[in-house]
Write a protein that holds these residues in place. Structure first.
Motif, PDB file in Angstrom:
ATOM      1  N   ASN A  31      -7.641  -2.660   7.030  1.00 31.63           N
ATOM      2  CA  ASN A  31      -7.749  -3.811   6.650  1.00 31.63           C
ATOM      3  C   ASN A  31      -6.449  -4.552   6.296  1.00 31.63           C
ATOM      4  OD1 ASN A  31     -10.638  -4.190   7.034  1.00 31.63           O
ATOM      5  ND2 ASN A  31     -11.063  -3.221   5.064  1.00 31.63           N
ATOM      6  N   GLY A  32      -5.372  -3.832   6.595  1.00 33.68           N
ATOM      7  CA  GLY A  32      -4.044  -4.313   6.115  1.00 33.68           C
ATOM      8  C   GLY A  32      -3.692  -3.515   4.975  1.00 33.68           C
ATOM      9  N   THR A  33      -2.405  -3.941   4.516  1.00 33.70           N
ATOM     10  CA  THR A  33      -1.943  -3.084   3.195  1.00 33.70           C
ATOM     11  C   THR A  33      -2.342  -3.545   1.979  1.00 33.70           C
ATOM     12  OG1 THR A  33       0.231  -3.294   4.630  1.00 33.70           O
ATOM     13  CG2 THR A  33       0.521  -2.759   2.130  1.00 33.70           C
ATOM     14  N   VAL A  34      -2.549  -2.433   1.052  1.00 36.81           N
ATOM     15  CA  VAL A  34      -3.157  -2.663  -0.272  1.00 36.81           C
ATOM     16  C   VAL A  34      -2.111  -2.212  -1.107  1.00 36.81           C
ATOM     17  CG1 VAL A  34      -5.069  -1.653  -1.739  1.00 36.81           C
ATOM     18  CG2 VAL A  34      -5.361  -1.914   0.608  1.00 36.81           C
ATOM     19  N   ARG A  35      -1.780  -3.220  -2.078  1.00 33.76           N
ATOM     20  CA  ARG A  35      -0.590  -2.971  -3.289  1.00 33.76           C
ATOM     21  C   ARG A  35      -1.312  -2.446  -4.466  1.00 33.76           C
ATOM     22  NH1 ARG A  35       1.378  -6.767  -6.953  1.00 33.76           N
ATOM     23  NH2 ARG A  35       0.865  -8.608  -5.221  1.00 33.76           N
ATOM     24  N   ILE A  36      -0.880  -1.154  -4.980  1.00 29.82           N
ATOM     25  CA  ILE A  36      -1.541  -0.639  -6.242  1.00 29.82           C
ATOM     26  C   ILE A  36      -0.630  -1.458  -7.383  1.00 29.82           C
ATOM     27  CG2 ILE A  36      -2.250   0.898  -7.563  1.00 29.82           C
ATOM     28  CD1 ILE A  36      -3.389   0.760  -4.836  1.00 29.82           C
ATOM     29  N   GLY A  37      -0.922  -2.345  -8.267  1.00 32.67           N
ATOM     30  CA  GLY A  37      -0.331  -2.682  -9.220  1.00 32.67           C
ATOM     31  C   GLY A  37       0.852  -3.843  -9.050  1.00 32.67           C
ATOM     32  N   SER A  38       1.658  -4.062 -10.170  1.00 31.16           N
ATOM     33  CA  SER A  38       2.592  -5.069  -9.851  1.00 31.16           C
ATOM     34  C   SER A  38       3.825  -4.909 -10.899  1.00 31.16           C
ATOM     35  CB  SER A  38       2.323  -6.468 -10.240  1.00 31.16           C
ATOM     36  OG  SER A  38       3.160  -7.479  -9.969  1.00 31.16           O
ATOM     37  N   MET A  39       5.038  -5.393 -10.743  1.00 26.28           N
ATOM     38  CA  MET A  39       6.106  -5.202 -11.474  1.00 26.28           C
ATOM     39  C   MET A  39       7.083  -6.470 -11.453  1.00 26.28           C
ATOM     40  SD  MET A  39       7.746  -2.387  -8.872  1.00 26.28           S
ATOM     41  CE  MET A  39       9.286  -2.301  -9.549  1.00 26.28           C
ATOM     42  N   PRO A  40       7.886  -6.948 -12.374  1.00 21.35           N
ATOM     43  CA  PRO A  40       8.422  -8.187 -12.231  1.00 21.35           C
ATOM     44  C   PRO A  40       9.512  -7.993 -10.922  1.00 21.35           C
ATOM     45  CG  PRO A  40       8.891  -7.289 -14.460  1.00 21.35           C
ATOM     46  CD  PRO A  40       7.965  -6.188 -13.812  1.00 21.35           C
ATOM     47  N   ASP A  41       9.365  -9.122 -10.259  1.00 20.94           N
ATOM     48  CA  ASP A  41      10.261  -9.550  -9.094  1.00 20.94           C
ATOM     49  C   ASP A  41       9.394  -8.860  -7.859  1.00 20.94           C
ATOM     50  OD1 ASP A  41      12.122 -11.343  -9.845  1.00 20.94           O
ATOM     51  OD2 ASP A  41      13.556  -9.814 -10.594  1.00 20.94           O
ATOM     52  N   ILE A  42       8.375  -8.559  -7.841  1.00 22.42           N
ATOM     53  CA  ILE A  42       7.696  -7.638  -6.698  1.00 22.42           C
ATOM     54  C   ILE A  42       7.737  -8.482  -5.392  1.00 22.42           C
ATOM     55  CG2 ILE A  42       5.324  -8.454  -7.543  1.00 22.42           C
ATOM     56  CD1 ILE A  42       6.434  -5.427  -5.605  1.00 22.42           C
ATOM     57  N   ALA A  43       7.453  -9.800  -5.699  1.00 19.69           N
ATOM     58  CA  ALA A  43       7.734 -10.690  -4.650  1.00 19.69           C
ATOM     59  C   ALA A  43       9.193 -10.459  -3.899  1.00 19.69           C
ATOM     60  CB  ALA A  43       7.451 -12.253  -4.882  1.00 19.69           C
ATOM     61  N   LYS A  44      10.075 -10.482  -4.387  1.00 20.07           N
ATOM     62  CA  LYS A  44      11.479 -10.239  -3.907  1.00 20.07           C
ATOM     63  C   LYS A  44      11.625  -8.913  -3.204  1.00 20.07           C
ATOM     64  CE  LYS A  44      13.492 -12.875  -7.425  1.00 20.07           C
ATOM     65  NZ  LYS A  44      14.607 -12.854  -8.565  1.00 20.07           N
ATOM     66  N   PHE A  45      10.953  -7.911  -3.931  1.00 19.35           N
ATOM     67  CA  PHE A  45      11.072  -6.292  -3.447  1.00 19.35           C
ATOM     68  C   PHE A  45      10.213  -6.286  -2.060  1.00 19.35           C
ATOM     69  CE2 PHE A  45      11.712  -5.158  -8.140  1.00 19.35           C
ATOM     70  CZ  PHE A  45      12.843  -5.382  -8.096  1.00 19.35           C
ATOM     71  N   LEU A  46       9.141  -6.972  -2.105  1.00 22.33           N
ATOM     72  CA  LEU A  46       8.336  -6.614  -0.932  1.00 22.33           C
ATOM     73  C   LEU A  46       9.055  -7.367   0.125  1.00 22.33           C
ATOM     74  CD1 LEU A  46       4.682  -7.703  -2.294  1.00 22.33           C
ATOM     75  CD2 LEU A  46       5.313  -5.419  -1.359  1.00 22.33           C
ATOM     76  N   THR A  47       9.423  -8.554  -0.027  1.00 23.89           N
ATOM     77  CA  THR A  47      10.339  -9.322   1.164  1.00 23.89           C
ATOM     78  C   THR A  47      11.735  -8.573   1.608  1.00 23.89           C
ATOM     79  OG1 THR A  47       9.985 -11.492   0.380  1.00 23.89           O
ATOM     80  CG2 THR A  47      11.799 -11.188   1.746  1.00 23.89           C
ATOM     81  N   GLU A  48      12.122  -7.867   0.424  1.00 23.28           N
ATOM     82  CA  GLU A  48      13.366  -6.922   0.682  1.00 23.28           C
ATOM     83  C   GLU A  48      12.982  -5.712   1.706  1.00 23.28           C
ATOM     84  OE1 GLU A  48      16.645  -5.248  -2.379  1.00 23.28           O
ATOM     85  OE2 GLU A  48      14.620  -4.328  -2.390  1.00 23.28           O
ATOM     86  N   HIS A  49      11.896  -5.174   1.515  1.00 19.97           N
ATOM     87  CA  HIS A  49      11.514  -4.032   2.709  1.00 19.97           C
ATOM     88  C   HIS A  49      10.391  -4.489   3.778  1.00 19.97           C
ATOM     89  CE1 HIS A  49      13.585  -1.252  -0.294  1.00 19.97           C
ATOM     90  NE2 HIS A  49      13.115  -1.799  -1.121  1.00 19.97           N
ATOM     91  N   GLY A  50      10.212  -5.919   3.929  1.00 17.35           N
ATOM     92  CA  GLY A  50       9.473  -6.295   4.920  1.00 17.35           C
ATOM     93  C   GLY A  50       7.624  -5.881   4.761  1.00 17.35           C
ATOM     94  N   PHE A  51       7.355  -5.947   3.725  1.00 15.56           N
ATOM     95  CA  PHE A  51       5.962  -5.766   3.479  1.00 15.56           C
ATOM     96  C   PHE A  51       5.096  -7.318   3.384  1.00 15.56           C
ATOM     97  CE2 PHE A  51       7.190  -1.365   2.437  1.00 15.56           C
ATOM     98  CZ  PHE A  51       6.261  -0.827   2.989  1.00 15.56           C
ATOM     99  N   ARG A  52       3.754  -6.944   3.523  1.00 12.50           N
ATOM    100  CA  ARG A  52       3.250  -8.062   3.146  1.00 12.50           C
ATOM    101  C   ARG A  52       1.904  -7.598   2.707  1.00 12.50           C
ATOM    102  NH1 ARG A  52       0.164 -12.356   7.139  1.00 12.50           N
ATOM    103  NH2 ARG A  52      -0.937 -10.400   7.437  1.00 12.50           N
TER     104      ARG A  52
END
Length: 433
Positions: free
Chosen positions: A30-51
């Motif tokens: 069903n796609g990628t599941v992210r467990i939890g969060s952290m400050p700047d996670i939106a930037k880190f996901l973009t940095e590593h090519g995840f959605r």
């Protein structure tokens, strides 16, 4: 900002790690599941090519690096601005309701079409789909269970992810305490006003906008960012040398460091000297008391009252209400000491046409007339943004004698307008021009 680290735990599980905090990303049908969060996670996901399509919300926890809820606001802003997918938020009812309530207080506010007044949008339901795991939530062949503090993901009856298996959780606190022992303390009394930008980015790019201001024995950190110890250490500043923490408003890219700073105050027994407007403080209390039931016990609140100067010894802070998209208000600042003055726009829509309609004198260039140096937020790509377009900042510069530098933007080597440079010390002394 230094790069985060991507670790492959299995062929289906990756971990993004930064300054002792991490999130796990699990690939499912069903796609990628992210467990939890952290400050700047939106930037880190973009940095590593995840959605990610699904976000699992664990119990709310905090460390000296930050907390595991901060980060979701800009996940939604990215979805709203760039277009994205409706995200399934999964967790126990208490945790899902907390995250939903937090986002409801901040995310849905925006300008009307003419950028004159604040309106409330129905955006949250476009990007945030709450799903209760009681104790499990099923979507097709994928089942997510949140029970007894653990998070387990099954697909087709087989275990894909077990948090306890991968998460021998080590708090970053000990490593941060060790880091702090390597940073020299600075008790030097400043006779000149010093300004040090240690982050000039925004919620989607670069280290978020924050600045250190020093004079005499005072060290004021404006809008502390996430990972405070590490961020300050990169500029050879000891966290405990900060005497006052100033928050201009409640958007996530300006309050990322609040929970870590609160946690440090609780650990050390030294109260957090908080410079903040009453409206902004009330929202901080509402949002973070669930994490810190004793929040008020660890804060010494010094109210910023727009139009009424606050005196810290011989240092004076003037503040104004800005024109921005939160109903609780956002602050602009003028900090004066030693015969010099530093202006800080805060998030504001400076636009001379809008100012003529609003007829608020404090929003005009005149408010910065006495400043020797001004950091002004700046937006290059969109004149209709909620932030200030660079041509308007250029006009502001033409109307005041002090030097204006743009901030709150990705750093451009060949910017059409001069930008504040992260890590460069601006000393407002007799030689300043």
């Amino acid at each position: 900002m230094t790069r985060s680290c991507l670790i492959e735990l299995t062929d289906r599980i990756h971990r993004i790690e930064y300054c002792g905090m991490h999130v796990d990303l699990v690939r499912t049908s069903n796609g990628t599941v992210r467990i939890g969060s952290m400050p700047d996670i939106a930037k880190f996901l973009t940095e590593h090519g995840f959605r990610e399509e699904t976000v699992v919300v664990p119990d709310w926890e905090v460390s000296l690096a930050g907390d595991n809820r901060t980060g979701e606001e800009f996940i939604l802003w990215q979805a709203q601005i760039r277009g994205g997918v409706l995200k399934e938020y999964v967790g126990q009812e208490f945790n899902i309701n907390q995250v939903n309530s937090h986002l409801e207080r901040i995310f849905p506010y925006f300008f009307d079409e003419k950028c004159l007044s604040i309106v409330r949008k129905k955006w949250l339901r476009n990007w945030f789909s709450p799903n209760i795991a009681d104790p499990c939530y099923s979507h097709g062949d994928v089942q997510i269970c949140c029970d007894n503090g653990n998070i387990t993901i099954y697909e087709g009856g087989s275990t894909v992810y077990d948090r306890k298996q991968f998460d021998s959780y080590e708090s970053p606190d000990d490593k941060i305490e060790s880091l702090l022992t390597s940073i020299p303390r600075d008790g030097v009394h400043r006779d000149c006003l010093e300004v040090l930008p240690i982050g000039c980015g925004n919620g989607v790019s670069g280290t978020v906008a924050n600045t250190i201001v020093r004079f005499g024995e005072y060290v004021i950190w404006i809008d502390p960012c996430g990972y405070p110890a590490h961020t300050l250490a990169r500029h050879n500043i000891h966290w405990d040398d900060i005497t006052h923490f100033l928050f201009t408003h409640n958007h996530e890219d300006h309050v990322q460091g609040f929970t870590a700073c609160m946690y440090r105050a609780r650990m050390t027994g030294r109260k957090l000297n908080l410079l903040v407007a009453d409206n902004v403080f009330k929202v901080l209390i509402d949002l973070y008391t669930p994490l810190f039931p004793d929040l008020k016990d660890h804060i010494n609140m010094l109210p910023l009252l727009p139009g009424n100067p606050l005196q810290l010894g011989s240092l004076q802070i003037d503040s104004r209400w800005n024109h921005h998209i939160l109903p609780y208000g956002t602050l602009g600042l003028r900090i004066s000491a030693g015969g010099r003055s530093f202006g800080y726009s805060g998030d504001t829509k400076y636009d001379e046409t809008i100012n003529r309609i609003l007829k608020r004198k404090e929003l005009t260039a005149e408010w910065f007339a006495t400043c020797d140096l001004v950091f002004h937020e700046i937006e290059f790509d969109n004149a209709k943004s909620v932030h200030t377009h660079w041509k308007q900042v250029e006009s502001l510069q033409q109307n005041i004698s002090g030097k204006v530098l743009g901030y709150h933007t990705p750093f451009l080597e060949n910017s059409p307008f001069p930008l504040a440079q992260e890590g460069v010390l601006y000393v407002l002394d007799g030689a300043w021009n």
